[in-house]
Design a protein around this motif. Structure first.
Motif, short mmCIF file in Angstrom:
data_model
loop_
_atom_site.label_atom_id
_atom_site.label_comp_id
_atom_site.label_asym_id
_atom_site.label_seq_id
_atom_site.Cartn_x
_atom_site.Cartn_y
_atom_site.Cartn_z
N ARG A 1 0.83 -1.21 0.00
CA ARG A 1 0.00 0.00 0.00
C ARG A 1 0.86 1.26 0.00
O ARG A 1 0.53 2.26 -0.64
CB ARG A 1 -0.95 -0.03 1.21
N LEU A 2 2.00 1.21 0.72
CA LEU A 2 2.90 2.37 0.71
C LEU A 2 3.53 2.53 -0.68
O LEU A 2 3.67 3.66 -1.18
CB LEU A 2 3.99 2.20 1.77
N GLN B 1 1.11 4.25 -2.82
CA GLN B 1 1.04 5.69 -2.52
C GLN B 1 2.20 6.44 -3.18
O GLN B 1 2.00 7.53 -3.74
CB GLN B 1 1.07 5.92 -1.01
N PHE B 2 3.40 5.89 -3.11
CA PHE B 2 4.54 6.54 -3.76
C PHE B 2 4.35 6.59 -5.28
O PHE B 2 4.72 7.55 -5.93
CB PHE B 2 5.85 5.82 -3.43
N ARG C 1 1.79 7.04 -6.94
CA ARG C 1 0.87 8.10 -7.37
C ARG C 1 1.54 9.47 -7.45
O ARG C 1 0.95 10.42 -7.97
CB ARG C 1 -0.31 8.19 -6.39
#
Lengths: 196, 196
Positions: free
Chosen positions: B7-8, B11-12, B14
């Motif tokens: 999930r991290l 996020q990066f 994006r």
């Protein structure tokens, strides 16, 4: 002028591979995002840091302990693939041809950088080999100077303990990086591993 | 397998200019950092988002309102330089030759992307011109299709209001990006601005 924006830029600049212009672009992007997107980013960082830990057996990063690989009874528990970093585990898993276990050293021997035997998870590897049914250790450290030195050191150490030790095939270019190898090269390199 | 690390990574990914491999590298880097460094990163994000706002006069990003540029009496309050983004303000400030004020449009006219006149800070620019001693507006939108269209639109609008309107000199290559221009090119382009 040291603004909160400058401080965020500086934080981004400390990340690996991020230069000053990219850091600035990321910082400006973040502060102009809606609050809920910024919150989602912060939550993802916080949760990843809180929940990801090193598996107490193989020292790979995992949200469970033991990790899903170590606790998977369908995998081949007689083979351990020794790598430098958690990213290397991910790369070999993506190649899809390896079904044994892993052991993450968290680095490679590098006297010039002050990284010695006690800085890597070598003691823990030896302990695993005493207690289990392991028949083969595949050394998949990077094919660069430090990785080769680490492989040679481990090969000598493990062969005196009477374990079959192999080295991932030199299908990768010298000076390369396992993390960035393509799947086919990696799969071939695992298949063509050689006795040391 | 959807872990907090995945999930991290997502996020990066994006963030602008960050591909999947870089995103993965950054995520693995973060979770292996000491807690205090991760906390410092989170704090920098949170504080930048909390404290940086748009100046109510020029709409540049600032921790103060009005921003340090708008409230600096030593600057030339008779000239306003109109730019697309806060990053453009930073780039022109670094070139060191401009001492007037700014107005940040937050974009450029782009009918294909659905960005029209009401999506930019154009109304606010007109209001500024009614109430102040402004004698010249320099149009420093990017020298690409959208930036040129925006400059032409603003030039027509402002000249009917009887204000001197200039366009930053075409020292920059067409299709370029003000944010990444070198200081000398930018300084020359501001110095050689032409009547529109």
């Amino acid at each position: 002028m040291d603004t909160p924006l400058d401080r965020l830029t500086e934080q981004f600049r400390r990340l690996p591979g991020i230069g000053i212009k990219t850091a600035r672009k990321l910082a400006y992007h973040i502060v102009q995002q809606p609050q809920d997107k910024v919150d989602a980013f912060i939550t993802a960082i916080r949760e990843a840091k809180e929940q990801m830990h090193f598996c107490s057996i193989c020292f790979n990063l995992s949200a469970q302990d033991p990790c899903p690989i170590c606790s998977d009874s369908r995998r081949d528990h007689t083979t351990i693939c020794v790598v430098e970093t958690p990213q290397d585990v991910l790369a070999i898993e993506r190649s899809g041809d390896y079904h044994g276990l892993y052991h993450v050293l968290h680095g490679a021997l590098s006297p010039l950088d002050g990284v010695g035997v006690d800085d890597l998870r070598i003691k823990e590897l030896l302990q695993r080999l005493q207690n289990t049914e392991v028949q083969e250790v595949i050394l998949a450290t990077d094919p660069d100077v430090e990785g080769e030195a680490t492989a040679l050191y481990l090969a000598r150490l493990l062969k005196t303990a009477g374990i079959r030790v192999t080295r991932i095939a030199r299908g990768l270019p010298m000076g390369g990086d396992i993390e960035y190898a393509d799947e086919a090269t990696l799969a071939g390199a695992v298949a063509n591993r050689q006795e040391m």
